[in-house]
Motif scaffolding. Structure first.
Motif, mmCIF file in Angstrom:
data_model
loop_
_atom_site.group_PDB
_atom_site.id
_atom_site.type_symbol
_atom_site.label_atom_id
_atom_site.label_comp_id
_atom_site.label_asym_id
_atom_site.label_seq_id
_atom_site.Cartn_x
_atom_site.Cartn_y
_atom_site.Cartn_z
ATOM 1 N N ILE A 41 17.869 -0.093 -34.871
ATOM 2 C CA ILE A 41 16.502 0.143 -35.371
ATOM 3 C C ILE A 41 15.460 -0.534 -34.917
ATOM 4 O O ILE A 41 14.340 -0.785 -35.471
ATOM 5 N N SER A 42 16.029 -1.458 -34.012
ATOM 6 C CA SER A 42 14.564 -2.418 -33.248
ATOM 7 C C SER A 42 14.120 -3.268 -34.365
ATOM 8 O O SER A 42 13.038 -3.417 -34.318
ATOM 9 N N SER A 43 14.786 -3.708 -35.374
ATOM 10 C CA SER A 43 14.287 -4.406 -36.381
ATOM 11 C C SER A 43 13.169 -3.873 -37.007
ATOM 12 O O SER A 43 12.128 -4.374 -37.131
ATOM 13 N N TRP A 44 13.176 -2.879 -37.598
ATOM 14 C CA TRP A 44 12.249 -2.092 -38.347
ATOM 15 C C TRP A 44 11.186 -1.551 -37.280
ATOM 16 O O TRP A 44 9.971 -1.642 -37.275
ATOM 17 N N TRP A 45 11.665 -1.036 -36.127
ATOM 18 C CA TRP A 45 10.995 -0.266 -35.119
ATOM 19 C C TRP A 45 9.890 -1.091 -34.186
ATOM 20 O O TRP A 45 9.097 -0.362 -33.825
ATOM 21 N N VAL A 237 1.132 3.757 -35.048
ATOM 22 C CA VAL A 237 2.009 2.393 -35.228
ATOM 23 C C VAL A 237 3.617 2.472 -34.853
ATOM 24 O O VAL A 237 4.050 1.682 -34.232
ATOM 25 N N MET A 238 4.126 3.644 -35.243
ATOM 26 C CA MET A 238 5.617 3.757 -35.079
ATOM 27 C C MET A 238 5.735 4.536 -33.520
ATOM 28 O O MET A 238 6.677 4.127 -32.956
ATOM 29 N N THR A 239 4.934 5.534 -33.678
ATOM 30 C CA THR A 239 5.349 6.422 -32.445
ATOM 31 C C THR A 239 4.714 5.817 -30.868
ATOM 32 O O THR A 239 5.023 6.430 -29.910
ATOM 33 N N GLY A 240 3.938 4.749 -31.111
ATOM 34 C CA GLY A 240 3.474 4.313 -29.905
ATOM 35 C C GLY A 240 4.368 3.490 -29.137
ATOM 36 O O GLY A 240 5.342 3.125 -29.548
ATOM 37 N N TRP A 241 4.132 2.926 -28.068
ATOM 38 C CA TRP A 241 4.784 2.108 -27.063
ATOM 39 C C TRP A 241 6.280 2.407 -26.755
ATOM 40 O O TRP A 241 7.348 1.940 -26.641
ATOM 41 N N GLY A 242 6.150 3.944 -26.163
ATOM 42 C CA GLY A 242 7.165 4.514 -25.834
ATOM 43 C C GLY A 242 8.217 5.242 -26.580
ATOM 44 O O GLY A 242 9.133 5.888 -26.205
ATOM 45 N N ARG A 243 8.320 5.180 -27.919
ATOM 46 C CA ARG A 243 9.203 5.664 -28.860
ATOM 47 C C ARG A 243 9.320 7.331 -28.523
ATOM 48 O O ARG A 243 10.443 7.614 -28.759
ATOM 49 N N THR A 244 8.462 7.693 -28.591
ATOM 50 C CA THR A 244 8.646 9.377 -28.301
ATOM 51 C C THR A 244 8.787 9.909 -26.807
ATOM 52 O O THR A 244 8.917 10.985 -26.712
ATOM 53 N N GLY A 245 9.025 8.868 -25.911
ATOM 54 C CA GLY A 245 9.069 9.306 -24.574
ATOM 55 C C GLY A 245 7.788 8.978 -23.861
ATOM 56 O O GLY A 245 8.031 8.993 -22.351
ATOM 57 N N THR A 246 6.847 9.104 -24.091
ATOM 58 C CA THR A 246 5.554 8.774 -23.609
ATOM 59 C C THR A 246 4.682 7.514 -24.161
ATOM 60 O O THR A 246 5.255 7.023 -25.277
ATOM 61 N N LEU A 247 4.156 6.985 -23.429
ATOM 62 C CA LEU A 247 3.475 5.515 -24.148
ATOM 63 C C LEU A 247 2.919 5.787 -25.336
ATOM 64 O O LEU A 247 3.300 4.853 -26.328
ATOM 65 N N PHE A 248 2.149 6.596 -25.676
ATOM 66 C CA PHE A 248 1.733 7.319 -27.016
ATOM 67 C C PHE A 248 2.133 8.691 -27.007
ATOM 68 O O PHE A 248 1.926 9.332 -26.138
ATOM 69 N N ILE A 259 -9.869 8.012 -33.819
ATOM 70 C CA ILE A 259 -9.194 6.559 -34.150
ATOM 71 C C ILE A 259 -7.993 6.467 -34.240
ATOM 72 O O ILE A 259 -7.037 7.592 -34.433
ATOM 73 N N MET A 260 -7.427 5.362 -33.517
ATOM 74 C CA MET A 260 -5.727 5.450 -33.531
ATOM 75 C C MET A 260 -5.404 3.984 -33.841
ATOM 76 O O MET A 260 -5.471 3.172 -32.940
ATOM 77 N N PRO A 261 -4.674 3.825 -34.847
ATOM 78 C CA PRO A 261 -3.941 2.392 -35.170
ATOM 79 C C PRO A 261 -2.774 2.647 -34.493
ATOM 80 O O PRO A 261 -1.945 3.157 -34.022
ATOM 81 N N VAL A 262 -2.650 1.290 -33.956
ATOM 82 C CA VAL A 262 -1.331 0.841 -33.152
ATOM 83 C C VAL A 262 -0.798 -0.579 -33.529
ATOM 84 O O VAL A 262 -1.686 -1.445 -34.222
ATOM 85 N N ALA A 263 0.344 -0.901 -33.458
ATOM 86 C CA ALA A 263 0.930 -1.994 -34.015
ATOM 87 C C ALA A 263 2.453 -2.195 -33.661
ATOM 88 O O ALA A 263 2.707 -1.812 -32.708
ATOM 89 N N LYS A 264 3.315 -2.678 -34.216
ATOM 90 C CA LYS A 264 4.759 -2.724 -33.994
ATOM 91 C C LYS A 264 5.073 -3.358 -32.589
ATOM 92 O O LYS A 264 5.155 -4.285 -32.467
#
Length: 425
Positions: A41-45, A237-248, A259-264
């Motif tokens: 689970i990527s250490s909590w995504w 925050v969770m869906t970014g950085w490729g998790r859904t198959g695209t960067l966002f 407005i778009m929050p990003v983290a993880k």
């Protein structure tokens, strides 16, 4: 000796074992007792390219020897400037939609969401429309554990103690199969009442049970908000950085949020950092010679230089390496194994978005406080796996460096869990 550490989402009174991790590399966590775990689970995504990625680790070391921390109110530094520009360059774009053009730093997904909510309310306040303060949310959402983030998430046992602190929101039904039109109609009616903003997790709701909806629905929700001049907040925050198959995730719907929050995964999972991206109108509503209109938010470690250096290295990896290719290969491997698992009689509702896969174990007692999830965690730990089911939902979100042998072990253990817990349900 009892540890003084108070762990998150842990009931210490149950006496469950707490493994001591001493080292990590790639998709593996190495324990003090000599065992190794696959981090499913990527250490909590948060971990994207793998634990202790050499490029990110080197950037952290170099920055720590040059500039560690700087007050960010009225000062700046190179890593923060580079990351902000990099985020803008990589942010979702679509025809006839404004671009995300400003970056506000914070230190976690929850605080990035708090910033987003405060930006939205500050926008309307500074436009002399303070009556526009209602926030619309999607049913079953999760946006974090600070007060504002909890307010826009699902209510339940996990936030019941703080109910007096939470503000009221308008809830839009989740667009489950057969309910999409009801969701869109409810959103249309709610937006006609002139709320401040609508916040969503794009394409997949994480802690709410890995609930999936289509890019078409996301696109229609964003269009309804634009039609009624309601700010659209996409919590990536969770869906970014490729998790859904695209960067966002928003890219799949050709949506640019206000407005778009990003983290993880912003630092590859190596350091705590978050950012909230906003379009020019959001920034401009706070831009003034009147100091009363400035954006009143900060934390001591806003844009920490070391964390920003890690993020800059992560952005370089995205620019220079075929990360999406690795994600596609991983997703294909997950899809083939999930399809086989779907025929197991103990499971229902297999689903996948990019490099996130989930399936539900058929169980009579599957609620959040049931004994099933901790029993499953212990079952997987005995087999050398870090998995953390959400009730009866077992999901995988491994680092992108996970190989096919590691996927085989993960999916084999899930099948074994079906054999055991399905028989004993």
């Amino acid at each position: 000796m009892t540890s003084p550490v108070w762990h998150p989402f842990t009931q210490h009174g149950l006496g469950e074992p707490i493994p001591h991790v001493v080292r990590a590399e790639g998709a593996l966590l190495h324990l003090a007792d000599g065992r190794s775990l696959i981090d499913g689970i990527s250490s909590w995504w948060v971990t994207t390219h793998g634990h202790c990625n050499p490029r990110i680790a080197a950037a952290i070391a170099a920055q720590a020897a040059q500039l560690d921390q700087l007050i960010f109110a009225g000062y700046t530094h190179g890593p923060a400037e580079a990351v902000a520009q990099g985020l803008i360059d990589l942010a979702p774009r679509a025809p006839d939609q404004p671009t995300l053009s400003h970056v506000f730093y914070s230190d976690s997904g929850s605080t990035a969401v708090e910033v987003a909510l405060k930006m939205a309310l500050g926008y309307w306040h500074n436009l002399d429309q303070p009556e526009r303060h209602c926030i619309l949310v999607l049913e079953h959402s999760y946006h974090g554990d600070t007060i504002g983030a909890m307010s826009v998430g699902e209510r339940g046992v996990y936030n019941a103690a703080w109910q007096p602190l939470l503000f009221d929101v308008g809830t839009i039904p989740f667009p489950a199969p057969g309910c999409q039109q009801a969701c869109l109609a409810a959103l249309e009616a709610a937006c006609a009442q002139r709320p401040a903003a609508f916040i969503v997790e794009p394409l997949i709701l994480g802690a709410g049970g890995m609930l999936v909806y289509s890019p078409d629905i996301l696109r229609e929700m964003a269009a309804i908000c634009r039609k009624h001049d309601v700010l659209f907040i996409a919590d990536e925050v969770m869906t970014g950085w490729g998790r859904t198959g695209t960067l966002f995730a928003c890219e799949q719907a050709d949506v640019v949020p206000d407005i778009m929050p990003v983290a993880k995964g912003i630092t590859g999972g190596a350091m705590p950092l978050a950012a909230t991206l906003a379009t020019a109108p959001i920034f401009d509503a706070h831009y003034s010679t009147d100091r009363a209109k400035l954006f009143y938010h900060s934390s001591s470690y806003t844009a920490n230089a070391i964390a920003c250096a890690a993020a800059a290295a992560n952005l370089a990896i995205w620019r220079e390496e075929d990360v999406l290719g690795r994600i596609a290969s991983l997703a294909a491997g997950m899809a083939a194994r999930l399809e086989r698992l779907a025929h197991h009689p103990a499971f229902v509702n297999p689903r996948q978005v990019g490099a996130i896969a989930a399936i539900d174990l058929i169980a009579a007692d599957a609620g959040y406080l049931s004994d099933l999830a901790p029993s499953l965690r212990a079952f997987f730990l005995e087999r050398g796996l870090l998995l953390r089911p959400l009730g009866n939902t077992i999901y995988l979100m491994p680092p992108y460096c996970a190989d096919m042998d590691q996927l085989d072990r993960l999916f084999a253990a899930i099948a074994q869990a079906g054999d055991y817990f399905g028989r004993n349900a």
